[in-house]
Design a protein around this motif. Sequence first.
Motif, short mmCIF file in Angstrom:
data_model
loop_
_atom_site.label_atom_id
_atom_site.label_comp_id
_atom_site.label_asym_id
_atom_site.label_seq_id
_atom_site.Cartn_x
_atom_site.Cartn_y
_atom_site.Cartn_z
N HIS A 126 0.85 -1.19 0.00
CA HIS A 126 0.00 0.00 0.00
C HIS A 126 0.89 1.23 0.00
O HIS A 126 2.04 1.17 0.45
CB HIS A 126 -0.91 0.00 1.24
CG HIS A 126 -2.07 0.93 1.17
ND1 HIS A 126 -1.99 2.26 1.52
CD2 HIS A 126 -3.36 0.74 0.77
CE1 HIS A 126 -3.17 2.83 1.36
NE2 HIS A 126 -4.02 1.93 0.90
N HIS A 127 0.36 2.36 -0.50
CA HIS A 127 1.19 3.56 -0.62
C HIS A 127 1.26 4.38 0.68
O HIS A 127 2.07 5.30 0.78
CB HIS A 127 0.68 4.46 -1.75
CG HIS A 127 -0.67 5.06 -1.49
ND1 HIS A 127 -1.85 4.35 -1.58
CD2 HIS A 127 -1.02 6.33 -1.14
CE1 HIS A 127 -2.87 5.14 -1.30
NE2 HIS A 127 -2.40 6.33 -1.02
N ARG A 128 0.44 4.02 1.67
CA ARG A 128 0.48 4.69 2.97
C ARG A 128 0.68 3.64 4.07
O ARG A 128 0.41 2.46 3.88
CB ARG A 128 -0.82 5.46 3.25
CG ARG A 128 -1.21 6.53 2.26
CD ARG A 128 -0.34 7.74 2.35
NE ARG A 128 -0.41 8.43 3.64
CZ ARG A 128 0.31 9.52 3.92
NH1 ARG A 128 1.18 10.00 3.05
NH2 ARG A 128 0.21 10.11 5.10
N MET A 129 1.12 4.12 5.24
CA MET A 129 1.29 3.22 6.38
C MET A 129 1.15 4.02 7.67
O MET A 129 1.39 5.23 7.71
CB MET A 129 2.66 2.54 6.32
CG MET A 129 3.84 3.48 6.50
SD MET A 129 5.44 2.64 6.30
CE MET A 129 5.37 1.47 7.65
N PRO A 130 0.77 3.34 8.78
CA PRO A 130 0.71 4.02 10.07
C PRO A 130 2.12 4.28 10.59
O PRO A 130 3.06 3.55 10.27
CB PRO A 130 -0.03 3.02 10.96
CG PRO A 130 0.28 1.69 10.34
CD PRO A 130 0.35 1.93 8.86
N ILE A 131 2.26 5.32 11.40
CA ILE A 131 3.54 5.60 12.03
C ILE A 131 3.66 4.78 13.31
O ILE A 131 2.88 4.96 14.25
CB ILE A 131 3.70 7.10 12.35
CG1 ILE A 131 3.73 7.90 11.05
CG2 ILE A 131 4.97 7.35 13.17
CD1 ILE A 131 3.84 9.40 11.26
N ILE A 132 4.62 3.86 13.32
CA ILE A 132 4.91 3.06 14.50
C ILE A 132 6.12 3.69 15.18
O ILE A 132 7.19 3.81 14.57
CB ILE A 132 5.20 1.60 14.13
CG1 ILE A 132 3.95 0.96 13.49
CG2 ILE A 132 5.63 0.80 15.37
CD1 ILE A 132 4.18 -0.44 12.96
N LEU A 133 5.95 4.11 16.41
CA LEU A 133 7.01 4.81 17.11
C LEU A 133 8.08 3.85 17.62
O LEU A 133 7.75 2.80 18.19
CB LEU A 133 6.45 5.60 18.29
CG LEU A 133 5.54 6.78 17.91
CD1 LEU A 133 4.83 7.31 19.15
CD2 LEU A 133 6.35 7.90 17.25
N PRO A 134 9.36 4.17 17.45
CA PRO A 134 10.41 3.39 18.09
C PRO A 134 10.21 3.41 19.61
O PRO A 134 9.67 4.38 20.16
CB PRO A 134 11.70 4.12 17.70
CG PRO A 134 11.34 4.90 16.48
CD PRO A 134 9.90 5.28 16.65
N LYS A 135 10.64 2.35 20.26
CA LYS A 135 10.44 2.25 21.71
C LYS A 135 10.97 3.47 22.45
O LYS A 135 10.33 3.98 23.38
CB LYS A 135 11.12 0.97 22.23
CG LYS A 135 10.87 0.70 23.70
CD LYS A 135 9.40 0.45 23.95
CE LYS A 135 9.11 0.32 25.43
NZ LYS A 135 7.65 0.27 25.69
N ASP A 136 12.13 3.97 22.05
CA ASP A 136 12.75 5.08 22.77
C ASP A 136 12.14 6.44 22.43
O ASP A 136 12.57 7.47 22.96
CB ASP A 136 14.26 5.11 22.54
CG ASP A 136 14.63 5.32 21.08
OD1 ASP A 136 13.73 5.34 20.22
OD2 ASP A 136 15.83 5.48 20.79
N LYS A 137 11.13 6.45 21.57
CA LYS A 137 10.48 7.71 21.20
C LYS A 137 9.05 7.83 21.76
O LYS A 137 8.43 8.88 21.65
CB LYS A 137 10.42 7.85 19.68
CG LYS A 137 11.78 7.91 18.99
CD LYS A 137 12.50 9.21 19.30
CE LYS A 137 13.80 9.32 18.49
NZ LYS A 137 14.52 10.58 18.79
N GLU A 138 8.55 6.76 22.34
CA GLU A 138 7.15 6.75 22.80
C GLU A 138 6.89 7.80 23.87
O GLU A 138 5.92 8.57 23.77
CB GLU A 138 6.80 5.36 23.32
CG GLU A 138 6.75 4.30 22.24
CD GLU A 138 6.64 2.89 22.79
OE1 GLU A 138 6.41 1.96 21.98
OE2 GLU A 138 6.77 2.70 24.02
N SER A 139 7.73 7.84 24.89
CA SER A 139 7.51 8.79 25.99
C SER A 139 7.65 10.23 25.51
O SER A 139 6.94 11.13 25.98
CB SER A 139 8.48 8.52 27.14
OG SER A 139 8.19 7.27 27.74
N GLU A 140 8.56 10.45 24.58
CA GLU A 140 8.75 11.80 24.05
C GLU A 140 7.52 12.27 23.30
O GLU A 140 7.12 13.44 23.39
CB GLU A 140 9.97 11.82 23.13
CG GLU A 140 10.37 13.21 22.65
CD GLU A 140 11.64 13.22 21.83
OE1 GLU A 140 11.97 14.28 21.28
OE2 GLU A 140 12.32 12.16 21.76
#
Length: 221
Positions: A159-173
Amino acid sequence: MCGRYTLLADELEILEEFNIEQPIDSYHPSYNIAPGQNVLAIIHDGKEKRAGYLRWGLVPSWAKDEKIGYKMINARSETAHEKPSFKRLMSQKRCLIVADSFYEWKKTEEGKQPKRIQLKDRKLFAFAGLWDKWVQENNTLFTCTILTKEANPFMQDIHHRMPIILPKDKESEWIAPTKIHPEEASAFLRSVDMEDLTAYNVTSHVNAAKNNDETCIQPIA
């Protein structure tokens, strides 16, 4: 886009993975989470992270009709900081939406083939999301949307789009309780590197949102 996903982990796994202290009220796993349903999300209330349910499909606080939510299950991260529906939320109402896989439909000569997509190196993850509170007369709703981006090389074949999955170390930020400029939030999302994904074909059983059982995730050749 992102229109269906799964969350099959047990409550303890989620609490430990996201460092949540309070139990999740009425938690239940799901093989086929669909727009309009309540979805598990995490926010920071200024004191601690809290997990609870938001309805999937954003209803902005200023909306006259809650039905607008069915058109706002996703938000394009490239323009969210500019759009009236999302600009304020990018500044101060960011959330994590908890998942362990998502579905996408690949166009083929035989029709659309549903695929289950997971992270290659970890089970639980969080989509970058936005949330809002809508009040009209005696009706109050807490709703959310999933931020999306252009597909990475792996997803382009599907598909031409995708959801943004946050890296583990970026979730709290992402859910830090500080108010930031919408453009700053947009820049943060642009800086996020996507982790490696894996995918396999599943049956059309998943196409119907009413179907919510193990058959949804069973692989086919």
